[in-house]
Motif scaffolding. Structure first.
Motif, PDB file in Angstrom:
ATOM      1  N   GLY A   9      -7.519  10.357   4.604  1.00 17.44           N
ATOM      2  CA  GLY A   9      -8.106  11.237   3.609  1.00 17.44           C
ATOM      3  C   GLY A   9      -7.166  12.276   3.037  1.00 17.44           C
ATOM      4  N   LYS A  10      -5.860  12.136   3.283  1.00 13.22           N
ATOM      5  CA  LYS A  10      -4.895  13.085   2.739  1.00 13.22           C
ATOM      6  C   LYS A  10      -4.710  12.838   1.237  1.00 13.22           C
ATOM      7  CE  LYS A  10      -2.245  13.532   7.033  1.00 13.22           C
ATOM      8  NZ  LYS A  10      -0.903  13.387   7.661  1.00 13.22           N
ATOM      9  N   ALA A  11      -4.327  13.891   0.519  1.00 15.96           N
ATOM     10  CA  ALA A  11      -4.094  13.749  -0.914  1.00 15.96           C
ATOM     11  C   ALA A  11      -2.938  12.789  -1.156  1.00 15.96           C
ATOM     12  CB  ALA A  11      -3.773  15.100  -1.533  1.00 15.96           C
ATOM     13  N   PRO A  12      -3.064  11.870  -2.109  1.00 14.23           N
ATOM     14  CA  PRO A  12      -1.971  10.916  -2.381  1.00 14.23           C
ATOM     15  C   PRO A  12      -0.743  11.621  -2.930  1.00 14.23           C
ATOM     16  CG  PRO A  12      -3.677  10.751  -4.057  1.00 14.23           C
ATOM     17  CD  PRO A  12      -4.219  11.668  -3.008  1.00 14.23           C
ATOM     18  N   ASN A  13       0.413  11.265  -2.388  1.00 15.26           N
ATOM     19  CA  ASN A  13       1.668  11.886  -2.822  1.00 15.26           C
ATOM     20  C   ASN A  13       2.758  10.840  -2.943  1.00 15.26           C
ATOM     21  OD1 ASN A  13       1.153  14.922  -2.781  1.00 15.26           O
ATOM     22  ND2 ASN A  13       0.449  14.342  -0.736  1.00 15.26           N
ATOM     23  N   ASP A  14       3.766  11.151  -3.770  1.00 18.27           N
ATOM     24  CA  ASP A  14       4.837  10.195  -4.024  1.00 18.27           C
ATOM     25  C   ASP A  14       5.742   9.992  -2.819  1.00 18.27           C
ATOM     26  OD1 ASP A  14       3.947   9.800  -6.575  1.00 18.27           O
ATOM     27  OD2 ASP A  14       5.320  11.250  -7.490  1.00 18.27           O
ATOM     28  N   TRP A  15       5.711  10.921  -1.848  1.00 18.84           N
ATOM     29  CA  TRP A  15       6.627  10.794  -0.719  1.00 18.84           C
ATOM     30  C   TRP A  15       6.048   9.976   0.436  1.00 18.84           C
ATOM     31  CZ3 TRP A  15       4.962  15.700  -2.415  1.00 18.84           C
ATOM     32  CH2 TRP A  15       3.904  16.270  -1.678  1.00 18.84           C
ATOM     33  N   PHE A  16       4.805   9.476   0.301  1.00 17.15           N
ATOM     34  CA  PHE A  16       4.281   8.586   1.322  1.00 17.15           C
ATOM     35  C   PHE A  16       5.101   7.303   1.370  1.00 17.15           C
ATOM     36  CE2 PHE A  16      -0.382  10.238   1.108  1.00 17.15           C
ATOM     37  CZ  PHE A  16       0.004  11.355   1.838  1.00 17.15           C
ATOM     38  N   SER A  17       5.330   6.802   2.556  1.00 20.40           N
ATOM     39  CA  SER A  17       6.078   5.552   2.704  1.00 20.40           C
ATOM     40  C   SER A  17       5.167   4.363   2.434  1.00 20.40           C
ATOM     41  CB  SER A  17       6.649   5.436   4.126  1.00 20.40           C
ATOM     42  OG  SER A  17       7.569   6.476   4.378  1.00 20.40           O
ATOM     43  N   PRO A  18       5.634   3.399   1.642  1.00 17.41           N
ATOM     44  CA  PRO A  18       4.816   2.191   1.400  1.00 17.41           C
ATOM     45  C   PRO A  18       4.569   1.435   2.701  1.00 17.41           C
ATOM     46  CG  PRO A  18       6.620   2.344  -0.174  1.00 17.41           C
ATOM     47  CD  PRO A  18       6.878   3.378   0.880  1.00 17.41           C
ATOM     48  N   ASN A  19       3.428   0.788   2.775  1.00 17.01           N
ATOM     49  CA  ASN A  19       3.074   0.003   3.949  1.00 17.01           C
ATOM     50  C   ASN A  19       2.848  -1.447   3.528  1.00 17.01           C
ATOM     51  OD1 ASN A  19       2.219  -0.669   6.606  1.00 17.01           O
ATOM     52  ND2 ASN A  19       0.094  -0.479   5.943  1.00 17.01           N
ATOM     53  N   PRO A  20       3.891  -2.289   3.575  1.00  8.01           N
ATOM     54  CA  PRO A  20       3.732  -3.675   3.116  1.00  8.01           C
ATOM     55  C   PRO A  20       2.833  -4.480   4.041  1.00  8.01           C
ATOM     56  CG  PRO A  20       5.890  -3.359   4.117  1.00  8.01           C
ATOM     57  CD  PRO A  20       5.255  -2.007   4.052  1.00  8.01           C
ATOM     58  N   ASN A  43       0.842  -1.194   0.000  1.00  7.58           N
ATOM     59  CA  ASN A  43       0.000   0.000   0.000  1.00  7.58           C
ATOM     60  C   ASN A  43       0.881   1.248   0.000  1.00  7.58           C
ATOM     61  OD1 ASN A  43      -1.831   2.019   0.414  1.00  7.58           O
ATOM     62  ND2 ASN A  43      -2.680   1.192   2.298  1.00  7.58           N
ATOM     63  N   HIS A  44       0.897   1.975  -1.125  1.00  4.41           N
ATOM     64  CA  HIS A  44       1.746   3.159  -1.247  1.00  4.41           C
ATOM     65  C   HIS A  44       1.108   4.413  -0.675  1.00  4.41           C
ATOM     66  CE1 HIS A  44       4.989   1.543  -3.860  1.00  4.41           C
ATOM     67  NE2 HIS A  44       4.054   0.669  -4.173  1.00  4.41           N
ATOM     68  N   PHE A  45      -0.191   4.405  -0.452  1.00  3.61           N
ATOM     69  CA  PHE A  45      -0.875   5.630  -0.051  1.00  3.61           C
ATOM     70  C   PHE A  45      -1.743   5.384   1.177  1.00  3.61           C
ATOM     71  CE2 PHE A  45      -0.455   5.835  -4.746  1.00  3.61           C
ATOM     72  CZ  PHE A  45       0.473   6.862  -4.805  1.00  3.61           C
ATOM     73  N   GLN A  46      -1.119   4.919   2.255  1.00  2.00           N
ATOM     74  CA  GLN A  46      -1.861   4.601   3.463  1.00  2.00           C
ATOM     75  C   GLN A  46      -2.572   5.824   4.036  1.00  2.00           C
ATOM     76  OE1 GLN A  46       0.502   2.997   6.641  1.00  2.00           O
ATOM     77  NE2 GLN A  46      -1.252   2.413   7.875  1.00  2.00           N
ATOM     78  N   ASP A  47      -1.890   6.975   4.055  1.00  2.00           N
ATOM     79  CA  ASP A  47      -2.495   8.183   4.621  1.00  2.00           C
ATOM     80  C   ASP A  47      -3.696   8.649   3.798  1.00  2.00           C
ATOM     81  OD1 ASP A  47      -0.571   8.121   6.546  1.00  2.00           O
ATOM     82  OD2 ASP A  47       0.704   9.652   5.648  1.00  2.00           O
ATOM     83  N   TYR A  48      -3.676   8.347   2.515  1.00  2.00           N
ATOM     84  CA  TYR A  48      -4.802   8.693   1.663  1.00  2.00           C
ATOM     85  C   TYR A  48      -6.029   7.861   2.035  1.00  2.00           C
ATOM     86  CZ  TYR A  48      -7.773   8.427  -2.509  1.00  2.00           C
ATOM     87  OH  TYR A  48      -8.845   8.396  -3.360  1.00  2.00           O
TER      88      TYR A  48
END
Length: 254
Positions: A189-200, A180-185
């Motif tokens: 509900g945060k906007a998806p961004n490339d700097w989010f840390s993946p969550n395996p 999951n690359h966009f856990q915070d999204y």
């Protein structure tokens, strides 16, 4: 790996993977660190599902003999019984939605711990396949194949499904990953961004190349043959279990 039950219940030794997986795994040992989760799942896959013997009795042989005895008894009662094999060509995620100490469950035969595809799952896949992709003739026979719960005219289906069971235990399960690359999204509900840390997220699934034995039966040989063909087509084209939309669950005739 140690397996513990709550309270004062103690188990000296058991060979049943179903019992160990459903009752003895500790959620406390399956902590939030992804590396520890991966190692824990690898340990579970290697220790729980490597040897299918109760003492000197081979579980697969015993289960196969029992199923053959059931089939022969039904044949003697006038049923048409079809037994056939399908092999997994991608990983199978059977029972991921079940409650489990390790987040994602698996489905095992309760008494012997053999990996199975429940008869209800087989029936559900075929009914869905016919509804979505079947020919007009196949759709017209849905109530014949599976029965109807119509209040005015309820009836049972013409075909009965038995659990499909895997016929070899060695190397049954592998550890797989959802990244999951966009856990915070998804969670905040945060906007998806490339700097989010993946969550395996790691999970157990049945390995490729595993063969399952299917058994279906009914009174009408033609209808039983039609349903067998539907099973072979549906499991090849749409698959069974979880994550079929991304390629899991596909099986072909052996």
């Amino acid at each position: 790996m140690k397996y513990k039950l709550p309270g004062n219940i103690k188990i000296q030794k058991t060979f049943n993977p179903s019992f160990l997986f459903d009752k003895c795994l500790s959620a406390k040992e399956y902590n939030l660190d992804s590396k520890d989760k991966l190692n824990t799942l690898k340990d579970i896959a290697n220790s729980l599902f490597s040897d299918y013997k109760f003492g000197n009795v081979d579980v697969y042989t015993a289960y196969k003999n029992r199923m053959e005895s059931v089939a022969n008894g039904l044949k003697n009662q006038g049923y048409v019984v079809r037994t056939f094999m399908l092999k997994s060509v991608s990983g199978l995620c059977i029972g991921m939605g079940r409650d489990s100490a390790i987040e994602n469950g698996i489905t095992l035969e309760r008494n012997l711990g053999i990996p199975i595809i429940p008869s209800s799952s087989i029936k559900g896949v075929i009914r869905s396949y016919v509804t979505l992709y079947g020919t007009d003739e196949e759709k017209s026979k849905i109530n014949i194949y599976f029965g109807s719960d119509d209040d005015d005219n309820p009836k049972s289906g013409e075909v009965d499904f038995l659990n499909a069971y895997m016929i070899s235990g060695h190397g049954s399960y592998k550890v797989d990953i959802i990244n999951n690359h966009f856990q915070d999204y998804y969670s905040e509900g945060k906007a998806p961004n490339d700097w989010f840390s993946p969550n395996p997220v790691y999970f157990l699934r049945i390995s490729e190349g595993k063969v399952f034995e299917f058994t279906i039966l009914g009174r009408d040989e033609k209808i039983v043959s039609e349903v067998q063909n539907l099973i072979e087509k549906a499991f090849k084209e749409v698959g069974v279990g979880g994550k079929t939309s991304v390629g899991y669950g596909r099986m072909i005739k052996v």
